[in-house]
Write an enzyme that holds these catalytic residues in place. Structure first.
Site, PDB file in Angstrom:
ATOM      1  N   HIS A  63     110.859  33.650  75.160  1.00  0.00           N
ATOM      2  CA  HIS A  63     111.692  32.828  74.231  1.00  0.00           C
ATOM      3  C   HIS A  63     111.069  31.503  74.117  1.00  0.00           C
ATOM      4  O   HIS A  63     110.043  31.051  75.045  1.00  0.00           O
ATOM      5  CB  HIS A  63     113.067  33.032  74.230  1.00  0.00           C
ATOM      6  CG  HIS A  63     113.481  32.551  75.834  1.00  0.00           C
ATOM      7  ND1 HIS A  63     113.118  33.143  77.006  1.00  0.00           N
ATOM      8  CD2 HIS A  63     114.340  31.406  76.289  1.00  0.00           C
ATOM      9  CE1 HIS A  63     113.743  32.325  77.793  1.00  0.00           C
ATOM     10  NE2 HIS A  63     114.416  31.428  77.529  1.00  0.00           N
ATOM     11  N   HIS A  65     112.205  28.501  75.064  1.00  0.00           N
ATOM     12  CA  HIS A  65     112.808  27.456  76.066  1.00  0.00           C
ATOM     13  C   HIS A  65     111.571  26.677  76.948  1.00  0.00           C
ATOM     14  O   HIS A  65     110.877  27.641  77.335  1.00  0.00           O
ATOM     15  CB  HIS A  65     113.785  27.855  76.971  1.00  0.00           C
ATOM     16  CG  HIS A  65     115.099  28.281  76.247  1.00  0.00           C
ATOM     17  ND1 HIS A  65     116.262  28.738  76.854  1.00  0.00           N
ATOM     18  CD2 HIS A  65     115.674  27.901  74.844  1.00  0.00           C
ATOM     19  CE1 HIS A  65     117.217  28.803  75.951  1.00  0.00           C
ATOM     20  NE2 HIS A  65     116.774  28.352  74.898  1.00  0.00           N
ATOM     21  N   ASP A  67     110.921  25.884  79.770  1.00  0.00           N
ATOM     22  CA  ASP A  67     110.446  26.170  81.219  1.00  0.00           C
ATOM     23  C   ASP A  67     110.080  27.595  81.237  1.00  0.00           C
ATOM     24  O   ASP A  67     109.382  28.317  82.022  1.00  0.00           O
ATOM     25  CB  ASP A  67     111.852  26.448  82.169  1.00  0.00           C
ATOM     26  CG  ASP A  67     112.948  27.390  81.542  1.00  0.00           C
ATOM     27  OD1 ASP A  67     113.221  27.378  80.368  1.00  0.00           O
ATOM     28  OD2 ASP A  67     113.531  28.343  82.419  1.00  0.00           O
ATOM     29  N   HIS A  68     109.843  28.491  80.166  1.00  0.00           N
ATOM     30  CA  HIS A  68     109.040  29.544  79.913  1.00  0.00           C
ATOM     31  C   HIS A  68     107.988  29.403  79.129  1.00  0.00           C
ATOM     32  O   HIS A  68     106.785  30.045  79.133  1.00  0.00           O
ATOM     33  CB  HIS A  68     109.839  30.679  79.250  1.00  0.00           C
ATOM     34  CG  HIS A  68     111.118  31.363  80.051  1.00  0.00           C
ATOM     35  ND1 HIS A  68     111.050  32.447  80.692  1.00  0.00           N
ATOM     36  CD2 HIS A  68     112.284  30.519  80.534  1.00  0.00           C
ATOM     37  CE1 HIS A  68     112.294  32.512  81.264  1.00  0.00           C
ATOM     38  NE2 HIS A  68     112.811  31.339  81.065  1.00  0.00           N
TER      39      HIS A  68
END
Length: 236
Positions: A63, A65, A67-68
């Site tokens: 996804h 976000h 942090d990913h």
């Protein structure tokens, strides 16, 4: 240079240096058969380490976000590999190498898990964590969709789960069952708080989240809002 941690069936885990109460030890990046799942934050050292693990042919995102996904552009530049995500070159049920993309919204509308059928391994992103629970934060988070996504992966009976945060889960199906039961129990507690007369979000948190620490209280408020919206209730 240090290599990634060994995981089942040739997967390698490299944890990004972005620990926090929500990311646990950090975001887990997985490298498998020329595929990188979730490059993590835009951290030069982490991404160079990922690029050094093996030739990278494709980068997959669970996804959007940060942090990913924030490191995707830098890693793509380092490796010359394309970046695929839901709605950006990748759809539900599509196969990339040995992995199958599963659209599993709830945490975010664009969330994907990746399924390795041969080993019955689920790369769960932020659908399931290796420890603790997942924040479903409105407005993009939706509890109904999240529960449907958990039910979907339960039908796969995963043998193991490689989560976006936290340690590997060796008993995959049991963890999915645990997550479903936890959400149902939390909803029962929110309903009980309303029946006890709670008339504000803070009162719901006090009654339905008695174990929450002060550090995690803002996230408990988000979770309570999500449950209240799922129940069709809005409180100040």
């Amino acid at each position: 240079m240090m290599t990634g941690e060994c995981t089942p069936r040739g997967f390698r885990k490299i944890t990004a240096p972005n620990p926090s109460p929500l990311t646990l030890e950090g975001t887990n990046t997985y490298v498998f058969a020329g595929t990188v799942v979730d490059p993590g934050p835009d951290d030069e050292g982490h991404l160079e380490r990922v690029a050094s693990e093996a030739p990278v042919e494709v980068i997959l995102l669970t996804h959007s976000h940060p942090d990913h996904s924030a490191g995707a552009a830098r890693l793509s530049g380092l490796c010359g590999a394309p970046v695929l995500a839901f709605g950006a070159g990748l759809g539900d049920g599509e196969r990339v190498g040995e992995l199958i993309a599963l659209h599993t919204p709830g945490h975010s509308p664009d969330h994907l898990c990746f399924w390795h059928p041969e080993s019955r391994t689920l790369l769960s992103g932020d659908l399931i964590a290796g420890r603790g629970s997942i924040i479903i934060a409105p407005p993009e988070g939706d509890l109904g969709s999240y529960m449907a996504s958990l039910e979907r992966v339960r039908t796969l009976s995963p043998a193991r789960i490689l989560p976006g945060h936290g340690p590997e889960v060796a008993e995959g199906t049991a963890k999915v069952e645990e997550y479903i039961a936890h959400r149902k129990e939390r909803e029962r507690m929110v309903l009980a708080a309303l029946e006890a007369g709670a008339s504000s979000l803070e009162e719901v948190v006090n009654l339905a989240y008695p174990e929450v620490t002060e550090e995690m209280r803002p996230y408990a408020r988000l979770s309570a809002r999500t449950h209240l919206e799922h129940l069709g209730r809005r409180l100040p």
